[in-house]
Design an enzyme around this catalytic site. Structure first.
Site, short mmCIF file in Angstrom:
data_model
loop_
_atom_site.label_atom_id
_atom_site.label_comp_id
_atom_site.label_asym_id
_atom_site.label_seq_id
_atom_site.Cartn_x
_atom_site.Cartn_y
_atom_site.Cartn_z
N GLU A 53 0.86 -1.20 -0.02
CA GLU A 53 -0.10 0.03 0.00
C GLU A 53 0.86 1.39 0.09
O GLU A 53 1.93 1.19 0.40
CB GLU A 53 -0.96 0.14 1.37
N CYS B 251 -2.37 1.53 8.33
CA CYS B 251 -1.41 0.68 8.32
C CYS B 251 -1.73 -0.66 8.01
O CYS B 251 -2.28 -1.62 8.86
CB CYS B 251 -0.29 0.85 9.29
#
Ligand code: SAH
Ligand code: SF4
Length: 356
Positions: free
Chosen positions: A97, A341
């Site tokens: 990501e 996260c």
């Protein structure tokens, strides 16, 4: 011969390779500009490059030379329009990501340094996933290239970088440092090193190395607890490098480099957000040039704790400030795009991704 991604080569590495193949050192600058200033995805097609360089590119392209492919698999925008999350597909199907936050003119990209993470922090979606592998320097650089391409298409540009996505950057030290040098190198993406920030869970030997090598980037330590018992329960790495050693490394950084130390403190209701916790933290940081960023927990499926309420977060901030410690409450940006996260990937896999 193995295929080399140009993003995996440092400037010096690229120059040495070109010179070794009989080209001129100046060709390295021309190619670097094409890759990083123009963000060219197919440099062998560029007719403005010098003919020997074009020949070198077209002879090797797809055989010994290429660009690490980090294709954008999914793009999610938050409803406030200020956070975008890119899910990138790597050549071995691993997914990582990259998050883009901010306003036109002052965008920040949050990069991943690993697929998964070995550190096992209990509240973190990436930690809950376990370690898959390190990213190469080129895969880290590719995230910046993708982010910059996207922003440039809108007339914007990247200004800040934070190594706060998936993974522990100091566990993948060499690749992370090479990637940061590449994206700061001029002429190219040319980010200012002072606008780059590396966040660590507290790998003490790597922090000492960071100081001794005088790395020009800001350092942030994820603290989250101010006693060994509490910190070890949240961050298993604390058993290896307990608070006394961690704080010594932080003081070393701040005194040796003359820079302010940043600390992150994720507020978990009842676990680390009371008056006593604030006092304990103030005692730990006393006398250090420190700044604390408070972030309310973004709940994950694999962890039972909840976020502190706004009033508790505010009281915690005031107590720290009252004790003379600079402190800011940060928004966990883009919670509605699962921008915590590791959370987008976890959500897609039906794993630990809450918050969306
Ligand atoms: N591995 C590095 C950098 C990536 S994590 C580190 O741990 O510092 C970036 C930050 O997000 C860290 O401060 C981490 O503790 C915090 N974080 C991770 N999961 C979170 C969650 N679910 N809610 C709030 N903060 C979280
Ligand atoms: Fe790894 Fe950071 Fe998550 Fe801990 S918080 S598991 S170090 S990514």
């Amino acid at each position: 011969m193995e295929m080399v991604s140009l993003y995996d080569l440092s400037f010096e590495g690229l120059r040495a390779r070109l010179v070794g193949d009989g080209l001129k050192a100046a060709h390295a600058t021309a190619l670097w500009r094409t890759l990083y200033r123009d963000l060219e995805s197919d440099p062998q097609q560029r007719e403005d490059l010098p003919p020997p360089l074009r020949r070198w590119l077209s002879e090797g392209w797809g055989k010994t030379l290429g660009l690490s492919v980090a294709s954008v698999k999914e793009r999610v925008e938050s409803s406030d329009g200020m956070t975008r999350k890119l899910l990138l597909d790597l050549s071995d199907r691993q997914e990582i990501e990259t998050v883009l936050m901010g306003y036109p003119g002052r965008f920040t990209a949050c990069l991943s340094s690993q697929a998964g993470c070995a550190m096992g922090c209990v509240f973190c979606a990436t930690g809950q996933m376990g370690f898959v592998r390190h990213l190469s320097a080129g895969e880290i650089v590719a995230q910046v290239v993708q982010a910059q391409r996207l922003l440039r298409a809108e007339g914007g540009a990247l200004r800040n970088l934070v190594m706060m996505g998936m993974g522990e950057p100091l566990h993948n030290y060499d690749a992370v440092m090479q990637a940061l040098e590449t994206v700061c190198h001029k002429p190219g993406i040319s980010l200012a090193p002072s606008r780059v920030s590396v966040s660590t869970v507290g790998l003490v030997p790597a922090m000492v190395r960071f100081v001794e090598e005088k790395r020009p980037y800001a350092l942030a330590v994820s603290l989250h607890a101010a006693t060994d018992a509490e910190r070890s329960a949240l961050l298993p790495v604390n058993q290896r490098w307990p608070l006394a050693e961690l704080m010594e490394a932080c003081r070393y950084y701040s005194e040796r480099l003359g820079r302010r130390m940043f600390f992150a403190w994720t507020l978990i209701a009842g676990r680390n957000d009371t008056k006593e916790h604030a006092e304990c933290l103030a005692g730990l940081l006393g006398g250090m040039d420190a700044h604390v960023n408070l972030i309310r927990l973004n709940a994950t499926a694999g962890f039972g704790g909840g976020a502190s309420g706004e009033a508790a977060a505010d009281a915690f901030r005031k107590r720290l400030q009252g004790a003379g410690i600079p402190c800011t409450i940060r928004q966990f940006r883009g919670i509605d795009v699962a921008a915590g996260c590791g959370q987008l990937r976890a959500a897609r896999r039906g794993g630990g991704g809450g918050g969306s």
